[in-house]
Design a protein around this motif. Structure first.
Motif, PDB file in Angstrom:
ATOM      1  N   ILE A 170       4.080 -33.415  39.988  1.00  0.00           N
ATOM      2  CA  ILE A 170       2.621 -33.310  40.113  1.00  0.00           C
ATOM      3  C   ILE A 170       2.216 -31.905  40.545  1.00  0.00           C
ATOM      4  O   ILE A 170       1.316 -31.288  39.955  1.00  0.00           O
ATOM      5  CB  ILE A 170       2.100 -34.357  41.121  1.00  0.00           C
ATOM      6  N   GLN A 171       2.875 -31.387  41.565  1.00  0.00           N
ATOM      7  CA  GLN A 171       2.527 -30.046  42.055  1.00  0.00           C
ATOM      8  C   GLN A 171       2.739 -28.991  40.975  1.00  0.00           C
ATOM      9  O   GLN A 171       1.912 -28.084  40.796  1.00  0.00           O
ATOM     10  CB  GLN A 171       3.352 -29.733  43.300  1.00  0.00           C
ATOM     11  N   ASN A 172       3.846 -29.103  40.233  1.00  0.00           N
ATOM     12  CA  ASN A 172       4.113 -28.148  39.159  1.00  0.00           C
ATOM     13  C   ASN A 172       3.069 -28.236  38.050  1.00  0.00           C
ATOM     14  O   ASN A 172       2.591 -27.205  37.547  1.00  0.00           O
ATOM     15  CB  ASN A 172       5.501 -28.390  38.570  1.00  0.00           C
ATOM     16  N   GLU A 173       2.739 -29.468  37.633  1.00  0.00           N
ATOM     17  CA  GLU A 173       1.788 -29.625  36.531  1.00  0.00           C
ATOM     18  C   GLU A 173       0.397 -29.148  36.923  1.00  0.00           C
ATOM     19  O   GLU A 173      -0.309 -28.557  36.102  1.00  0.00           O
ATOM     20  CB  GLU A 173       1.753 -31.081  36.065  1.00  0.00           C
ATOM     21  N   LEU A 174      -0.007 -29.387  38.163  1.00  0.00           N
ATOM     22  CA  LEU A 174      -1.309 -28.876  38.601  1.00  0.00           C
ATOM     23  C   LEU A 174      -1.356 -27.359  38.479  1.00  0.00           C
ATOM     24  O   LEU A 174      -2.335 -26.793  37.988  1.00  0.00           O
ATOM     25  CB  LEU A 174      -1.575 -29.297  40.050  1.00  0.00           C
ATOM     26  N   ARG A 175      -0.300 -26.694  38.932  1.00  0.00           N
ATOM     27  CA  ARG A 175      -0.276 -25.233  38.881  1.00  0.00           C
ATOM     28  C   ARG A 175      -0.175 -24.725  37.443  1.00  0.00           C
ATOM     29  O   ARG A 175      -0.919 -23.831  37.026  1.00  0.00           O
ATOM     30  CB  ARG A 175       0.895 -24.700  39.708  1.00  0.00           C
ATOM     31  N   CYS A 210      -4.274 -25.134  39.621  1.00  0.00           N
ATOM     32  CA  CYS A 210      -4.786 -25.745  40.848  1.00  0.00           C
ATOM     33  C   CYS A 210      -3.656 -26.090  41.810  1.00  0.00           C
ATOM     34  O   CYS A 210      -2.494 -26.202  41.423  1.00  0.00           O
ATOM     35  CB  CYS A 210      -5.563 -27.026  40.523  1.00  0.00           C
ATOM     36  N   ALA A 211      -4.024 -26.286  43.060  1.00  0.00           N
ATOM     37  CA  ALA A 211      -3.118 -26.787  44.086  1.00  0.00           C
ATOM     38  C   ALA A 211      -3.927 -27.663  45.025  1.00  0.00           C
ATOM     39  O   ALA A 211      -5.147 -27.495  45.159  1.00  0.00           O
ATOM     40  CB  ALA A 211      -2.485 -25.635  44.865  1.00  0.00           C
ATOM     41  N   LEU A 212      -3.243 -28.614  45.652  1.00  0.00           N
ATOM     42  CA  LEU A 212      -3.922 -29.419  46.654  1.00  0.00           C
ATOM     43  C   LEU A 212      -4.465 -28.532  47.771  1.00  0.00           C
ATOM     44  O   LEU A 212      -3.828 -27.552  48.160  1.00  0.00           O
ATOM     45  CB  LEU A 212      -2.952 -30.435  47.254  1.00  0.00           C
ATOM     46  N   PRO A 231      -3.990 -20.967  34.431  1.00  0.00           N
ATOM     47  CA  PRO A 231      -2.910 -21.853  33.984  1.00  0.00           C
ATOM     48  C   PRO A 231      -1.701 -21.053  33.519  1.00  0.00           C
ATOM     49  O   PRO A 231      -1.843 -19.961  32.964  1.00  0.00           O
ATOM     50  CB  PRO A 231      -3.545 -22.626  32.816  1.00  0.00           C
ATOM     51  N   GLU A 232      -0.517 -21.589  33.754  1.00  0.00           N
ATOM     52  CA  GLU A 232       0.726 -20.942  33.352  1.00  0.00           C
ATOM     53  C   GLU A 232       1.612 -21.948  32.619  1.00  0.00           C
ATOM     54  O   GLU A 232       2.672 -22.333  33.108  1.00  0.00           O
ATOM     55  CB  GLU A 232       1.455 -20.394  34.580  1.00  0.00           C
ATOM     56  N   PRO A 233       1.158 -22.428  31.434  1.00  0.00           N
ATOM     57  CA  PRO A 233       1.943 -23.438  30.721  1.00  0.00           C
ATOM     58  C   PRO A 233       3.295 -22.889  30.300  1.00  0.00           C
ATOM     59  O   PRO A 233       3.461 -21.676  30.124  1.00  0.00           O
ATOM     60  CB  PRO A 233       1.078 -23.772  29.505  1.00  0.00           C
ATOM     61  N   ASP A 234       4.266 -23.816  30.145  1.00  0.00           N
ATOM     62  CA  ASP A 234       5.584 -23.359  29.700  1.00  0.00           C
ATOM     63  C   ASP A 234       5.523 -22.966  28.231  1.00  0.00           C
ATOM     64  O   ASP A 234       4.499 -23.116  27.567  1.00  0.00           O
ATOM     65  CB  ASP A 234       6.665 -24.409  29.977  1.00  0.00           C
ATOM     66  N   GLY A 235       6.625 -22.459  27.701  1.00  0.00           N
ATOM     67  CA  GLY A 235       6.630 -21.869  26.368  1.00  0.00           C
ATOM     68  C   GLY A 235       6.303 -22.807  25.235  1.00  0.00           C
ATOM     69  O   GLY A 235       5.898 -22.375  24.152  1.00  0.00           O
ATOM     70  N   GLU A 275       3.950 -25.179  25.351  1.00  0.00           N
ATOM     71  CA  GLU A 275       2.585 -25.683  25.472  1.00  0.00           C
ATOM     72  C   GLU A 275       1.577 -24.551  25.270  1.00  0.00           C
ATOM     73  O   GLU A 275       1.888 -23.391  25.488  1.00  0.00           O
ATOM     74  CB  GLU A 275       2.368 -26.298  26.860  1.00  0.00           C
ATOM     75  N   HIS A 276       0.360 -24.938  24.875  1.00  0.00           N
ATOM     76  CA  HIS A 276      -0.732 -23.970  24.817  1.00  0.00           C
ATOM     77  C   HIS A 276      -1.999 -24.644  25.328  1.00  0.00           C
ATOM     78  O   HIS A 276      -2.441 -25.656  24.776  1.00  0.00           O
ATOM     79  CB  HIS A 276      -0.969 -23.456  23.402  1.00  0.00           C
ATOM     80  N   ILE A 277      -2.558 -24.088  26.388  1.00  0.00           N
ATOM     81  CA  ILE A 277      -3.809 -24.577  26.960  1.00  0.00           C
ATOM     82  C   ILE A 277      -4.866 -23.517  26.699  1.00  0.00           C
ATOM     83  O   ILE A 277      -4.746 -22.380  27.161  1.00  0.00           O
ATOM     84  CB  ILE A 277      -3.646 -24.886  28.451  1.00  0.00           C
ATOM     85  N   SER A 278      -5.903 -23.903  25.954  1.00  0.00           N
ATOM     86  CA  SER A 278      -6.903 -22.925  25.539  1.00  0.00           C
ATOM     87  C   SER A 278      -8.069 -22.809  26.509  1.00  0.00           C
ATOM     88  O   SER A 278      -8.798 -21.818  26.480  1.00  0.00           O
ATOM     89  CB  SER A 278      -7.440 -23.283  24.141  1.00  0.00           C
ATOM     90  N   ASP A 279      -8.261 -23.831  27.374  1.00  0.00           N
ATOM     91  CA  ASP A 279      -9.418 -23.796  28.258  1.00  0.00           C
ATOM     92  C   ASP A 279      -9.198 -24.782  29.398  1.00  0.00           C
ATOM     93  O   ASP A 279      -8.413 -25.728  29.283  1.00  0.00           O
ATOM     94  CB  ASP A 279     -10.688 -24.173  27.481  1.00  0.00           C
ATOM     95  N   VAL A 280      -9.885 -24.544  30.510  1.00  0.00           N
ATOM     96  CA  VAL A 280      -9.950 -25.468  31.635  1.00  0.00           C
ATOM     97  C   VAL A 280     -11.425 -25.725  31.899  1.00  0.00           C
ATOM     98  O   VAL A 280     -12.241 -24.804  31.868  1.00  0.00           O
ATOM     99  CB  VAL A 280      -9.270 -24.893  32.894  1.00  0.00           C
ATOM    100  N   ARG A 281     -11.760 -26.988  32.132  1.00  0.00           N
ATOM    101  CA  ARG A 281     -13.168 -27.356  32.289  1.00  0.00           C
ATOM    102  C   ARG A 281     -13.316 -28.234  33.521  1.00  0.00           C
ATOM    103  O   ARG A 281     -12.460 -29.065  33.826  1.00  0.00           O
ATOM    104  CB  ARG A 281     -13.625 -28.113  31.035  1.00  0.00           C
ATOM    105  N   TYR A 282     -14.445 -28.059  34.241  1.00  0.00           N
ATOM    106  CA  TYR A 282     -14.752 -28.862  35.423  1.00  0.00           C
ATOM    107  C   TYR A 282     -15.935 -29.767  35.077  1.00  0.00           C
ATOM    108  O   TYR A 282     -17.014 -29.272  34.745  1.00  0.00           O
ATOM    109  CB  TYR A 282     -15.085 -27.973  36.612  1.00  0.00           C
ATOM    110  N   VAL A 283     -15.704 -31.094  35.120  1.00  0.00           N
ATOM    111  CA  VAL A 283     -16.734 -32.033  34.666  1.00  0.00           C
ATOM    112  C   VAL A 283     -17.013 -33.072  35.751  1.00  0.00           C
ATOM    113  O   VAL A 283     -16.116 -33.501  36.473  1.00  0.00           O
ATOM    114  CB  VAL A 283     -16.331 -32.736  33.354  1.00  0.00           C
ATOM    115  N   SER A 284     -18.279 -33.472  35.822  1.00  0.00           N
ATOM    116  CA  SER A 284     -18.654 -34.550  36.744  1.00  0.00           C
ATOM    117  C   SER A 284     -18.175 -35.884  36.169  1.00  0.00           C
ATOM    118  O   SER A 284     -17.828 -35.997  34.983  1.00  0.00           O
ATOM    119  CB  SER A 284     -20.168 -34.580  36.918  1.00  0.00           C
ATOM    120  N   ALA A 285     -18.193 -36.909  37.023  1.00  0.00           N
ATOM    121  CA  ALA A 285     -17.818 -38.249  36.546  1.00  0.00           C
ATOM    122  C   ALA A 285     -18.754 -38.689  35.430  1.00  0.00           C
ATOM    123  O   ALA A 285     -18.313 -39.292  34.440  1.00  0.00           O
ATOM    124  CB  ALA A 285     -17.846 -39.245  37.702  1.00  0.00           C
TER     125      ALA A 285
END
Length: 200
Positions: free
Chosen positions: A104-109, A114-116, A154-158, A160-170
């Motif tokens: 969990i900690q690795n995937e968040l980072r 993010c981190a707790l 974000p620092e995805p491994d080789g 994976e590709h993450i193009s964006d991070v979004r913050y959304v309300s419920a």
């Protein structure tokens, strides 16, 4: 951090089930296929089934201090689409509480930077689900992480590709689900569990 107490799935814990034998058809570090034979509570004669073997995984709903969820826009090669998802990842070692927390900690980072929160952050287990129980034994453990802090890009491994991070309300997330903008099982299952438990 202190390891929270939560239940781990135990295959074969339900009475009357037995895998009597199996034959490996294919295997690599990521996926395997076996022809397995089962007896069940209602079938005492062996039942053959092709089973895809997958590592267990975690899916995490990160929540910022203001209550918004953190989502990632990740390329998914098998379906040739970039999907909005909660962060998730496979557990590469034996499944223990410690290995789940480490993943969990690795995937968040890696996936959302993010981190707790160092003082207020907690992980809450929301159980597990089977993403495609008709052909694979894969199990995904569900968690919320709140509050989280944005600490890096974000620092995805080789692979994976993450193009964006979004913050959304419920409310925004519910709207995305209703509009079919969220189509992956782990995000739908995790939000369903959050909603069923009355969490924000």
């Amino acid at each position: 951090m202190q390891i929270p107490d939560f239940e781990l799935y135990q295959p074969g814990a339900e009475d009357g089930w037995e895998k009597t034998r199996s034959e490996v058809q294919f295997a690599n570090p990521h996926v395997g296929v076996e022809k397995a034979y089962f007896t069940t509570p209602s079938r005492k004669k062996e039942v053959p089934w092709m089973v895809v073997k997958r590592k267990a995984a975690v899916a995490i709903a990160p929540v910022l201090e203001d209550g918004r969820f953190v989502m990632v826009h990740q390329e998914r090669l098998p379906v040739m689409q970039t999907l909005w998802e909660f962060p998730a990842g496979q557990i590469d070692t034996e499944v223990t509480r410690e290995s789940l927390i480490y993943t969990i900690q690795n995937e968040l980072r890696e996936e959302c930077g993010c981190a707790l929160h160092p003082d207020l952050g907690t992980l809450q287990s929301l159980g597990w689900f089977f993403p495609s129980q008709g052909f694979t034994d894969e199990i995904v453990y569900l968690f919320t992480a709140k509050p989280v802090c944005v600490v890096s890009r974000p620092e995805p491994d080789g692979s994976e590709h993450i193009s964006d991070v979004r913050y959304v309300s419920a409310g925004e997330l519910r709207g995305m689900i209703a509009a079919n903008a969220i189509t992956n099982a782990l995000t739908l299952a995790l939000f369903a569990r959050i909603a069923a438990q009355g969490l924000p």
